[in-house]
Scaffold this active site. Structure first.
Site, short mmCIF file in Angstrom:
data_model
loop_
_atom_site.label_atom_id
_atom_site.label_comp_id
_atom_site.label_asym_id
_atom_site.label_seq_id
_atom_site.Cartn_x
_atom_site.Cartn_y
_atom_site.Cartn_z
N HIS A 489 0.82 -1.21 0.00
CA HIS A 489 0.00 0.00 0.00
C HIS A 489 0.86 1.27 0.00
O HIS A 489 0.91 1.98 -1.00
CB HIS A 489 -0.95 -0.01 1.21
N HIS A 494 1.45 5.11 -2.78
CA HIS A 494 1.65 6.48 -2.30
C HIS A 494 3.08 6.98 -2.54
O HIS A 494 3.31 8.02 -3.16
CB HIS A 494 1.36 6.54 -0.79
N HIS A 681 -4.07 0.86 -6.18
CA HIS A 681 -4.40 1.50 -4.90
C HIS A 681 -5.80 1.13 -4.43
O HIS A 681 -6.02 0.83 -3.25
CB HIS A 681 -4.26 3.01 -5.00
N ASN A 685 -6.70 -0.64 -0.78
CA ASN A 685 -7.05 0.40 0.19
C ASN A 685 -8.50 0.37 0.66
O ASN A 685 -8.77 0.37 1.85
CB ASN A 685 -6.75 1.79 -0.39
N ILE A 831 -6.64 9.15 -0.77
CA ILE A 831 -6.85 8.92 0.67
C ILE A 831 -5.83 7.88 1.14
O ILE A 831 -5.34 7.09 0.32
CB ILE A 831 -8.28 8.43 0.95
#
Length: 831
Positions: A489, A494, A681, A685, A831
């Protein structure tokens, strides 16, 4: 140049400095503004390039080129009313701004010619005017201005804007693709690029738009004398890591390599949350905290190590607040199924070498051979086939966290209230297409004068063996939860995406077709990453306090980046092939044959991958009709070079980086980036609260050793008398479980202003028939994927996604409503 598409690629952009939401200026027709989003308060009075000449969609009454005689033009500026009213941050200066409106001096506008003066060869004098407020309708306010354009002015190349208010304003816009950089705008373009890149000096201010690189040197707090919060700098030879956006905060006194922490973390003003997103994020966080602080866990504030006294106490944690979809199945079948259709479908891999063996130095970590032997496996599969047959028929799969975790085991064990092992979990593929767990091996390296310890646990029918198996599964789930959060993740989506964003803003003009394609996929990522550095992955933050690696959590992600990450295998097909979960097959759908046919993540993901790739192919082939155009595009080449050499500097010399020479190369690179920001993602997530909020299904930390590792007589006696207490003490503490539940609730939430993949067409594309058609086909493919997923979730033959008590696999359904839904693929890592 003869090729109009190539001309477009060489155009340098103009930028809007004011708007957060883009803006619309109408000049007896419409002047469409570029999509860059900025806030500039009046006190930082800065002119900004708001639009360029080919943004203009003129009405017949307004000539684009003004040369023969003076012309009077009227401009209409449309301002978006924000959540809090007209301005984004109402305050004591509102009366002053009202007076400014009355005086007709809301905006100062300057029109810039796209031509140089024929005699002086310098920029022509701009034409200035003020816009005054004329009307308001629902959520839009209009301002007008008149200009007297002198003869010989030439085509309007750009609009410079100054906000005369004390508050920031949000404007609206659409964009365009220009043909070439007009001579009158080259200097403005150079100035804008210089401003965007900065000089690498000074502390960044909240209103600035500067994109530069730095290491992750701001996670620790070495100057804090009351806690052990010093952390190594991530980025460099010792701890390779992607780069983040530079903030320029002062250095720590104790460690001059580390940056001081502050209450807020700079991100370029364009990258910050919209008001709707900010309000939702704040409200959701508050909601989660309230949900977390239930009366029955308030006492944990006094004892952070306090576990749950009995299993019904765990259930009571979820009886108030947000409804939790507690899994109905928690047995071995669900443990196995979630490796294919759960939060982390990225770790399961085919066993291709036997016997299993560590690659670590045996002088340091002990014997490398696994205790999962041929005899043990054949006993567990009860004569169905030999191990050799299972290998040939691709029947054995493994979750292997042995070599990555072993270097951290002894260090983590020094932290109070947690422990760690290296682990391997072996699965066997049944005839029904489901995975059956065969064995779990837990290993501790030599510790002091103690030799290496390792033990294999298997599903069994005796009571003691059953409880040991449950404890072993709890350890493996904690390993998988940590690896999922820190590597699959955080790192692979990110963290690795931020360099793409920084490089794009530094090297690609805002109307460059590649910038326009990628821009929706970068929305909010830098802001959410900054928030993560502030409170999630920082020293003493949520991750360190609630996940097994503890203070070594993010350092572990650096080790994974060093050993495992490579751009070319971030593409879904390449990732599946790397793990042995698929092989290339031109005759098969998607060009791949899956090793496990019923692999929900891969089944749905490949449909999504193909849809993205087709859209990207249509888009790229429209603008790059000749292969040489890619290699000759200086902006594009500079972007890709900077991604490799600055954004991922520690891997800049790796041979696997794709070479960018042809449209095919570009399509693969862009599809990979969009897949990571959207599909990858979303898959890892938005199901977090659904799968991991109820922590017995997926504990994030294991706090106690296995009772069979150097057991004291007293502890082993307690395990034999009350084995359920041993499992409860191994699980997260009450405060850890509550923190994780609250955070996962936030991270799984879709904001009301979420923008989903293929749902919203960029305004620039609406006026291009070819691009509009390609995007509409993309949208159609995504709607078809929704139908495909619905049908698959009804197919009883697909046992990894359908069955009694099984949560349907919907994580790659493209669209969603706001809230925690367990579905929806946003454009970006928002997010």
């Amino acid at each position: 140049m003869s090729n109009p598409q190539l001309q477009r690629l060489n155009y340098a952009p103009s930028f809007c400095l004011l708007p957060k939401l883009p803006s619309n200026i109408l000049m007896n027709g419409s002047l469409h503004i570029l999509p860059k989003r900025h806030y500039v308060p009046r006190k930082y009075r800065k002119r900004s390039i708001l639009a360029a000449s080919r943004d203009v969609k003129p009405a017949s009454s307004w000539p684009v080129t003004v040369t023969e005689k003076p012309v009077t033009l009227k401009a209409v500026v449309t301002v978006q009313v924000t959540v809090g009213g007209l301005f984004s941050n109402l305050g004591i200066t509102r009366p002053v701004d009202d007076i400014t409106d009355l005086l007709g001096k809301t905006f100062r506008l300057e029109l810039v010619s796209n031509q140089l003066d024929s005699e002086s060869r310098s920029e022509k004098e701009t034409v200035k005017g003020y816009a005054h407020r004329v009307s308001q309708h629902e959520d839009e306010v209009k301002y007008e201005s008149k200009f007297e354009i002198p003869a010989g002015f030439g085509e309007v190349g750009a609009v410079l804007v100054e906000n005369e208010h004390h508050k920031e304003m949000h404007l609206k816009n659409i964009s365009y693709l220009p043909s070439e950089t007009p001579s009158g705008l080259k200097k403005l373009r150079e100035m804008e690029l210089e401003k965007l890149r900065g000089n690498g000096e000074g502390q960044r201010k909240t209103y600035e738009r500067i994109y530069d690189y730095d290491t992750y040197n701001d996670l620790g707090d070495p100057d804090n004398k009351t806690s052990d919060l010093a952390r190594p700098v991530l980025g460099g030879k010792q701890h390779p890591y992607p780069r983040r956006c530079r903030t320029g905060r002062p250095k720590c006194k104790t460690d001059p390599l580390s940056e001081k922490r502050s209450s807020s973390v700079y991100v370029p003003r364009d990258e910050t949350f919209s008001e709707v997103k900010q309000l939702t994020f704040s409200a959701k966080t508050l909601k989660s905290v309230v949900h977390a602080l239930l009366p029955q866990i308030e006492m944990t504030l006094l004892d952070p190590q306090l576990g749950f006294p009995y299993f019904t106490a765990i259930d009571s944690l979820f009886n108030e607040g947000v409804t939790l979809p507690k899994p109905k199945n928690t047995g071995d079948e669900e443990f196995s199924r979630q490796t294919l259709a759960g939060l982390n479908p990225y770790s399961i891999q085919l066993v291709t070498e036997w016997p299993l063996k560590s690659k670590l130095d045996p002088e340091v970590y002990g014997p490398p051979e696994s205790l999962i032997t041929t005899e043990l496996v054949e006993r567990e599969i009860k004569g169905i086939m030999t191990v050799d047959e299972a290998l040939k028929r691709k029947k054995m799969f493994v979750l292997d966290y042995h070599d990555l975790l072993m270097p951290y085991v002894n260090k983590v064990r020094e932290i109070e209230g947690t422990t760690l092992y290296g682990s391997r979990t072996l699965f066997f593929l049944t005839e029904e297409g489901t995975l059956r767990p065969i064995a779990i091996e837990l290993t501790r390296p030599p510790l002091g004068d103690k030799p290496q310890w390792k033990q294999v646990f298997t599903p069994t029918w005796d009571a003691t063996g059953c409880w040991l198996w449950r404890l072993a599964k709890a350890h493996v789930c904690a390993h998988d939860a940590g690896y999922h959060q820190l590597v699959i993740h955080w790192l692979r989506t990110h963290c690795c995406t931020e360099p793409y964003i920084i490089a794009a803003n530094r090297q690609l003009s805002a109307m460059h077709p590649v910038y326009r394609l990628l821009h929706p996929h970068f929305r909010y990522t830098m802001e959410i990453n900054a928030l993560a550095r502030e409170s999630l992955i920082n020293a003493g933050g949520i991750i360190e306090s609630s996940f097994s690696p503890g203070k070594y959590s993010v350092e572990l992600s650096s080790a994974a980046y060093d050993q495992l990450w490579r751009f070319d295998t971030e593409a879904l097909p390449a990732d599946l092939i790397r793990r042995g979960m698929a092989v290339e097959d031109p005759k098969a759908e998607h060009g791949l044959k899956l090793t496990i046919e019923d692999y929900p993540f891969a089944n749905d993901g490949l449909v999504l991958w193909d849809a993205i790739k087709q859209w990207v192919s249509d888009y790229v082939n429209h603008y790059y009709s000749e292969p040489a155009m890619v290699e000759s595009d200086k902006e594009l080449q500079a972007w890709w070079t900077e991604v490799r050499t600055k954004g991922h500097e520690d891997k800049k010399d790796e041979p696997w980086w794709p070479i960018l020479k042809t449209p095919k190369d570009l399509i693969q690179i862009l599809t990979t980036i969009i897949w990571v920001t959207a599909g990858h993602h979303a898959a890892v997530n938005f199901g977090q609260y659904m799968y991991a909020g109820y922590f017995p299904n997926r504990p994030t930390i294991a706090r106690t050793n296995m009772p069979t590792e150097n057991p004291s007589e007293e502890y082993f006696h307690h395990f034999m008398e009350k084995p359920e207490m041993a499992l409860l003490m191994c699980f997260p503490s009450q405060i850890q479980a509550t923190k994780v539940m609250a955070v996962l609730d936030v991270l799984s939430n879709h904001s009301p202003d979420e923008e989903y993949l293929g749902e919203k067409m960029e305004p620039a594309w609406e006026e291009n028939e070819a691009i509009r058609g390609a995007f509409e086909r993309f949208n159609g493919r995504l709607k078809k994927l929704e139908e495909i997923i619905n049908e698959r979730n009804k197919n009883l033959e697909l046992k990894n996604r359908v069955g009694a008590g099984v949560v349907p696999y919907e994580l790659l359904k493209p669209f969603s409503k706001p809230g925690v839904t367990g579905r929806g693929v946003p454009n970006s890592i928002s997010i």
